[in-house]
Structure formats: structure tokens, C-alpha cells
Design a protein around this motif. Sequence first.
Motif, PDB file in Angstrom:
ATOM      1  N   ASP A 129       0.611  -1.174   0.182  1.00 30.33           N
ATOM      2  CA  ASP A 129       0.045  -0.133   0.031  1.00 30.33           C
ATOM      3  C   ASP A 129       0.943   1.312   0.066  1.00 30.33           C
ATOM      4  O   ASP A 129       1.798   1.338   0.724  1.00 30.33           O
ATOM      5  CB  ASP A 129      -1.176   0.190   1.258  1.00 30.33           C
ATOM      6  CG  ASP A 129      -1.846  -1.142   1.150  1.00 30.33           C
ATOM      7  OD1 ASP A 129      -2.272  -1.493   0.044  1.00 30.33           O
ATOM      8  OD2 ASP A 129      -2.565  -1.402   2.107  1.00 30.33           O
ATOM      9  N   GLY A 130       0.476   2.057  -1.076  1.00 27.78           N
ATOM     10  CA  GLY A 130       1.327   3.576  -1.053  1.00 27.78           C
ATOM     11  C   GLY A 130       2.725   3.390  -1.742  1.00 27.78           C
ATOM     12  O   GLY A 130       3.146   4.456  -1.951  1.00 27.78           O
ATOM     13  N   ASP A 131       2.916   2.210  -2.236  1.00 22.41           N
ATOM     14  CA  ASP A 131       4.205   2.097  -3.028  1.00 22.41           C
ATOM     15  C   ASP A 131       4.095   2.314  -4.404  1.00 22.41           C
ATOM     16  O   ASP A 131       3.555   1.093  -5.245  1.00 22.41           O
ATOM     17  CB  ASP A 131       4.957   0.592  -2.579  1.00 22.41           C
ATOM     18  CG  ASP A 131       6.040   0.916  -3.355  1.00 22.41           C
ATOM     19  OD1 ASP A 131       6.550   1.403  -4.347  1.00 22.41           O
ATOM     20  OD2 ASP A 131       7.101  -0.078  -2.774  1.00 22.41           O
ATOM     21  N   GLN A 132       3.633   3.550  -4.838  1.00 19.70           N
ATOM     22  CA  GLN A 132       3.474   3.827  -6.222  1.00 19.70           C
ATOM     23  C   GLN A 132       4.291   3.036  -7.383  1.00 19.70           C
ATOM     24  O   GLN A 132       3.988   2.501  -8.513  1.00 19.70           O
ATOM     25  CB  GLN A 132       3.350   5.257  -6.596  1.00 19.70           C
ATOM     26  CG  GLN A 132       2.801   5.687  -8.106  1.00 19.70           C
ATOM     27  CD  GLN A 132       2.452   7.163  -8.311  1.00 19.70           C
ATOM     28  OE1 GLN A 132       3.154   7.942  -7.555  1.00 19.70           O
ATOM     29  NE2 GLN A 132       1.776   7.417  -9.231  1.00 19.70           N
ATOM     30  N   GLN A 133       5.751   3.165  -7.115  1.00 20.92           N
ATOM     31  CA  GLN A 133       6.553   2.607  -8.061  1.00 20.92           C
ATOM     32  C   GLN A 133       6.287   0.893  -8.252  1.00 20.92           C
ATOM     33  O   GLN A 133       6.364   0.473  -9.278  1.00 20.92           O
ATOM     34  CB  GLN A 133       7.945   2.844  -7.652  1.00 20.92           C
ATOM     35  CG  GLN A 133       9.021   2.271  -8.633  1.00 20.92           C
ATOM     36  CD  GLN A 133       8.794   3.164  -9.896  1.00 20.92           C
ATOM     37  OE1 GLN A 133       8.365   4.198 -10.129  1.00 20.92           O
ATOM     38  NE2 GLN A 133       9.150   2.426 -11.104  1.00 20.92           N
ATOM     39  N   ALA A 134       6.025   0.514  -7.113  1.00 20.65           N
ATOM     40  CA  ALA A 134       5.939  -1.013  -6.942  1.00 20.65           C
ATOM     41  C   ALA A 134       4.508  -1.404  -8.042  1.00 20.65           C
ATOM     42  O   ALA A 134       4.353  -2.326  -8.674  1.00 20.65           O
ATOM     43  CB  ALA A 134       5.838  -1.745  -5.793  1.00 20.65           C
TER      44      ALA A 134
END
Length: 224
Positions: A129-134
Amino acid sequence: MAWLHGPTICEAAEAAPTAANAGDDDVKHLLSVVLAETEDFWGATFKAGGSTYEEPKLVLFTGFIATACGSISGTSYCAADHRIYLDPAFPELRVIGSTGDFAKALILAREVGHHVQNISGVPHPDAPDGDQQAAIIRSEQGELQADCFAGLWSRYVQDQHLLEDTDLTQARGLLRALGDDQPANASRNSPAKRYGTSQQRVRWFDRGLAGRAIADCNTSADPL
């Protein structure tokens, strides 16, 4: 491109109740035959793995349509209702000037590939959650896998002597034109979603074309 006879679109899919124009008869026939060929291929593939293939529904529409995944235009697979929504005018192809039959077939085959991802539980680790790059990488893996699945299906059709070299050239040209590195796609594609570069998309399509099984399209384990 020579095709085996397939069901009519009304037999192979559900017509959208809100559709005002589902396209001309030639395009509908092409789509119904392509859908039937994907059903034959994925049905046999799932059976060989000890499971049953659940066929998606194809919904034709023009402009925009409300779906369980929200309002869409163009071509899209909705995982929530197992339906492929497709505008038979193929606006995404008109933008890049691609009008060949196999380009249209590949667009549908890719969306069927997304359906296969959805119902087969193909492993792709969820992004934290919150890891846009992933999340972007996860999106790219899924799109490239759909290219690879379209390659697997193309190999099946090729083995039936239903494809010509020009069809595969057309497919690779389409995927190159739709790559994220193409200037025309820079403003059209969301920065939060990636499909892969032209080189990546062709490479994964070719990997599917040389493969035989879903495992040959593992974009999570192999470098993109």
C-alpha cells in the motif's frame, strides 16, 4: 489471414444493451471467430493443466459504456464481471494508423489474456500500500504478460497454418507502436500505468510465440 469458421458474435458473446452500433458484419464476424479460437486454445490449455476454462463474455459498444469497473471507452477487460468490452471501430488502432485484421485480432487476444490472468491466479506479488513505483511495475508485468499470452495464442493459430508471416509482422508493428517509449503515447497513457517499451512488448510477444505454456510467460520471475 485465413480463419476457421467460428460462431457468430451473438452466440459467442453478449451484446451490450446500451450499444447503439456494434460495428459492421465483417468486423463482428472476425471478432467472433477470433474469440472462438481463443476459447479452443485456452480450453485445451486449462484442460491439460487439470482445470476448466471459464469463457469470458464479449460486449460490443460504441463511444462509452458503463461497466462493473466504471465507465470505459475503447477496449478493456473488467475482472469484476469477466467481460471484455470492445468498440469495433477500434479507436486505439485508428490513432496509430493500424487497420489490419490481425491487429484487431491481437487486441482481442490480449484482453482474453487479462481474463486468463484473472481466472488462473497467475502469481504476481501485490504492491505494498502506498508504493506507487511497485504498483507501476506490477501494472507493467501484467500488460507484458498479456502480450506474451497473445503470443501463445498466435503460436496455436500458426500451428494450424492459419497465419502468414505478414500477420506476425503486423502484430509486432502494432506492439511497437503501442510502446510506452513512443512519443504519441506519452500524453495518452497515465503516468501511473505502464505497458512496457516497444522492445519489451515485442520481446514478450515473441517469447509467447516460442512458448507452449502459461509458465513461459512469467513476467514476475524473469527480467522485463
